[in-house]
Write an enzyme that holds these catalytic residues in place. Structure first.
Site, PDB file in Angstrom:
ATOM      1  N   ASP A   1       4.261   1.809  -4.013  1.00 29.40           N
ATOM      2  CA  ASP A   1       3.306   2.272  -5.015  1.00 29.40           C
ATOM      3  C   ASP A   1       3.397   1.320  -6.200  1.00 29.40           C
ATOM      4  OD1 ASP A   1       1.920   3.539  -6.999  1.00 29.40           O
ATOM      5  OD2 ASP A   1       2.882   5.496  -6.735  1.00 29.40           O
TER       6      ASP A   1
ATOM      7  N   TYR B   1     -12.311   7.034 -12.659  1.00 33.19           N
ATOM      8  CA  TYR B   1     -12.459   5.738 -11.986  1.00 33.19           C
ATOM      9  C   TYR B   1     -13.009   4.694 -12.959  1.00 33.19           C
ATOM     10  CZ  TYR B   1     -13.809   2.428  -8.277  1.00 33.19           C
ATOM     11  OH  TYR B   1     -13.945   1.322  -7.468  1.00 33.19           O
TER      12      TYR B   1
ATOM     13  N   ASP C   1       0.863  -1.188   0.000  1.00 34.16           N
ATOM     14  CA  ASP C   1       0.000   0.000   0.000  1.00 34.16           C
ATOM     15  C   ASP C   1       0.898   1.238   0.000  1.00 34.16           C
ATOM     16  OD1 ASP C   1      -3.277   0.177   1.026  1.00 34.16           O
ATOM     17  OD2 ASP C   1      -2.133   2.018   0.735  1.00 34.16           O
TER      18      ASP C   1
ATOM     19  N   THR D   1      -4.929   6.473   0.022  1.00 32.13           N
ATOM     20  CA  THR D   1      -6.241   6.515   0.675  1.00 32.13           C
ATOM     21  C   THR D   1      -6.388   5.393   1.704  1.00 32.13           C
ATOM     22  OG1 THR D   1      -7.219   5.217  -1.126  1.00 32.13           O
ATOM     23  CG2 THR D   1      -7.398   7.605  -1.294  1.00 32.13           C
TER      24      THR D   1
ATOM     25  N   TYR E   1      -3.738  -9.975 -21.252  1.00 33.51           N
ATOM     26  CA  TYR E   1      -2.735 -10.904 -20.703  1.00 33.51           C
ATOM     27  C   TYR E   1      -3.277 -12.337 -20.700  1.00 33.51           C
ATOM     28  CZ  TYR E   1       1.048  -7.789 -19.328  1.00 33.51           C
ATOM     29  OH  TYR E   1       2.118  -6.938 -19.358  1.00 33.51           O
TER      30      TYR E   1
END
Ligand code: UDP
Length: 314
Positions: free
Chosen positions: A56, A145, A31, A35, A159
């Site tokens: 990240d 989003y 993380d 957020t 993939y």
């Protein structure tokens, strides 16, 4: 198995980590705390099967050792958060997905991405079945989003098709439970916070828009089952019981015993009018369906928000 869970300090992923660990597996949680909140995984600090790395997923990743299953669950997820971090939201679904898909490929690991009912946008079909392509505004405020998640689905399928990677796509509908961010603006924490503090309950629009709320333990169970299945196409994971926001406000008032009054505020732009998952596929493919009724799931959720208010949870 050794799982990698991105966004581990977030609301849903932290519950997923708990479930995976409870089944005797190992978890590496990542993380960047954009957020997420460290307190969501603080209870795992002494767990020998849990490792945490502040990282990240949009940046090159350090050597994480061998993993058997990658769950990409990192992303700002509430409208308030992704409107504040639109670029990061687009990055984590695109660059982050690419990085984690490569990691899964290098490990010959399974891969699951947590997508969203937002892929259906403001749906013209009701309830939403996985085969519905959606009604999404690609340039509206929510597009950072919606399109990020739609890209995340597309690259996952690429993939799968090109490399034969064993992939899954979960379309998550509205979820609630302890560890939701108090101030993330979503309707569950917002109404609970308002009710517990005796402030007016802010219903947006006329309150006839609907959502279907799934308790987080039901959701986590569905996600883990999906991550072990051979279903590469999207699967809705959510609770099909639909409520209007006005009905939902009444439930919150009843359960909290609050005397808050209901006030009406403008509906945000592109707010979907109706949302309810068709979960026939999850039932058929995973043998999964939610078991926690709204009133039951709200009890521990209310207790969690109360303990934040009293300072019992810092
Ligand atoms: N909503 C509301 N009052 C609030 C917050 C949200 O009426 O204080 C409504 C919002 O307009 C939407 C629904 O509740 O119709 C769910 O909003 P949320 O932000 O939780 O998630 P969404 O499903 O829109 O991503």
């Amino acid at each position: 198995m050794r799982f990698l869970v991105s966004g581990a300090a977030g609301f849903v992923p932290s519950h997923l980590c708990d479930l995976i660990l409870s089944q005797g597996h190992q978890v590496v949680g990542l993380d960047n705390f954009l957020t997420g909140n460290a307190r969501n995984i603080a209870h795992l600090a002494g767990n020998a099967n849990f490792e945490f790395l502040e990282a990240d997923v949009c940046q090159p990743l350090p050597d994480l050792g061998t993993v058997d299953c990658v769950i990409h669950a990192a992303s700002p997820a509430s409208p308030k958060d992704y409107l504040e971090y639109p670029i990061e939201t687009l990055d984590v679904g695109s660059i982050g997905s690419r990085n984690l898909l490569e990691l899964a490929r290098a490990n010959d690991a399974r891969y699951l991405v947590t997508s969203t009912s937002e892929c259906y946008g403001d749906p013209l079909e009701h309830p939403q079945v996985e085969t519905y392509w959606g009604n999404v505004n690609p340039v509206g405020p929510r597009s950072c989003y919606d399109e990020s998640k739609r890209f995340a689905e597309a690259i996952t399928m690429a993939y799968h098709r090109k490399y034969g990677l064993r992939t899954n796509i979960a379309r998550i509908f509205n979820t609630y439970g302890p560890r939701m961010k108090l101030d993330d603006g979503r309707v569950v924490p917002q109404f609970l916070d308002q009710a517990l503090q005796g402030k007016p309950i802010t219903v947006y629009g006329d309150g006839t828009q609907t959502r279907s709320f799934c308790y987080v333990s039901d959701l986590a169970r569905g996600l883990l089952l999906l991550s072990q299945s051979d279903e590469p196409m999207p699967v809705n994971v959510g609770n099909p019981i639909e409520r209007t926001m006005l009905e939902f406000a009444e439930v919150i008032l009843k359960l909290t015993g609050s005397s808050s009054r209901i006030v009406f505020e403008p509906l945000p732009e592109d707010d979907p009018k109706r949302r309810r998952p068709d979960i026939s596929k999850a039932k058929r493919v995973l043998g999964w369906e939610p078991v926690v009724p709204l009133e039951e799931g709200l009890k521990p959720t209310i207790a969690y928000f109360e303990s934040i208010h009293t300072g019992a949870i810092a």
